[in-house]
Design a protein around this motif. Structure first.
Motif, PDB file in Angstrom:
ATOM      1  N   ARG A  85       0.833  -1.212   0.000  1.00 47.54           N
ATOM      2  CA  ARG A  85       0.000   0.000   0.000  1.00 47.54           C
ATOM      3  C   ARG A  85       0.867   1.262   0.000  1.00 47.54           C
ATOM      4  O   ARG A  85       1.983   1.253   0.491  1.00 47.54           O
ATOM      5  CB  ARG A  85      -0.907   0.029   1.226  1.00 47.54           C
ATOM      6  CG  ARG A  85      -1.933  -1.076   1.237  1.00 47.54           C
ATOM      7  CD  ARG A  85      -2.810  -0.981   2.497  1.00 47.54           C
ATOM      8  NE  ARG A  85      -3.762  -2.061   2.534  1.00 47.54           N
ATOM      9  CZ  ARG A  85      -4.941  -2.057   1.922  1.00 47.54           C
ATOM     10  NH1 ARG A  85      -5.314  -1.011   1.221  1.00 47.54           N
ATOM     11  NH2 ARG A  85      -5.741  -3.095   2.009  1.00 47.54           N
ATOM     12  N   HIS A 121      -5.565  -0.289  -2.894  1.00 52.72           N
ATOM     13  CA  HIS A 121      -4.913  -1.591  -3.073  1.00 52.72           C
ATOM     14  C   HIS A 121      -5.677  -2.641  -2.267  1.00 52.72           C
ATOM     15  O   HIS A 121      -5.939  -2.464  -1.089  1.00 52.72           O
ATOM     16  CB  HIS A 121      -3.466  -1.509  -2.588  1.00 52.72           C
ATOM     17  CG  HIS A 121      -2.774  -2.828  -2.513  1.00 52.72           C
ATOM     18  ND1 HIS A 121      -2.248  -3.433  -3.626  1.00 52.72           N
ATOM     19  CD2 HIS A 121      -2.534  -3.656  -1.481  1.00 52.72           C
ATOM     20  CE1 HIS A 121      -1.706  -4.571  -3.255  1.00 52.72           C
ATOM     21  NE2 HIS A 121      -1.859  -4.736  -1.961  1.00 52.72           N
ATOM     22  N   CYS A 170      -5.330   5.050  -0.925  1.00 49.93           N
ATOM     23  CA  CYS A 170      -4.778   3.839  -1.523  1.00 49.93           C
ATOM     24  C   CYS A 170      -5.913   2.857  -1.768  1.00 49.93           C
ATOM     25  O   CYS A 170      -6.658   2.514  -0.844  1.00 49.93           O
ATOM     26  CB  CYS A 170      -3.725   3.208  -0.613  1.00 49.93           C
ATOM     27  SG  CYS A 170      -2.967   1.751  -1.361  1.00 49.93           S
TER      28      CYS A 170
END
Length: 180
Positions: free
Chosen positions: A121, A150, A148
């Motif tokens: 991340r 992710h 983020c």
């Protein structure tokens, strides 16, 4: 949406609790103060004691699935206490496993490091956490706010109290997207 605000019994930076709390309320959400012990938590203005706040739920009894999102306020001592509590760490990890959005400011990513959810991340934090985040497999950036995307959930991070306006606006937008 119910939003868990996870804090230790003492050491949270007051403005990093109260500003996001008020933003969540103003956004029509239900903020819930979750801590490792019943009673009240002691907030701080940097190193000086500030106000106390009543705990709504205890982390060992609170069900992460009953919340739509998680906010982790900072303060130097707060995340350090939380990362030493297995139930608090498991509570945080559960939000990632369930794909629920998380927001963390200042020193709060220490708890994310302990929960082993930083790997892969990109996030920001108070600058002194830079090496900890990198050592945990994350990418650290010096940005006012970082989102983020992710994995299964979104992570919103911010550096410091000066970034609170952008942090609150961003996590509210991300939480609304995730709820839709």
């Amino acid at each position: 949406m119910r939003i868990a605000f996870l804090v230790a019994p003492e050491g949270v930076e007051q403005v990093e609790l109260t500003d996001p709390w008020q933003a969540a309320k103003d956004g029509g959400h239900e903020p819930v103060l979750v801590s490792t012990k019943q009673g009240e938590i002691q907030a701080f203005n940097h190193l000086d004691k500030a106000d106390t706040f009543p705990v709504d739920e205890v982390v060992g009894e609170a069900a992460p699935g009953s919340f739509g999102a998680l906010v982790l306020p900072g303060g130097v001592a707060n995340p350090d206490f939380l990362r030493m509590d297995d139930k608090a760490v498991a509570f945080v990890r559960d939000f990632f496993e369930q794909g629920r959005p998380v927001a963390a400011i200042c020193h709060a990513p220490w708890t994310l490091v302990e929960a082993d959810v930083v790997r892969g991340r990109t996030l920001t934090s108070w600058p002194s956490l830079r090496t900890d985040i990198r050592n945990a497999g994350g990418t650290w950036v010096d940005e006012q706010v970082q989102v983020c995307d992710h994995g299964a959930n979104k992570l919103v991070t911010s550096r410091k109290p000066d970034d609170l306006k952008a942090f609150c606006e961003t996590f509210l937008d991300v939480f609304a997207e995730e709820a839709a």
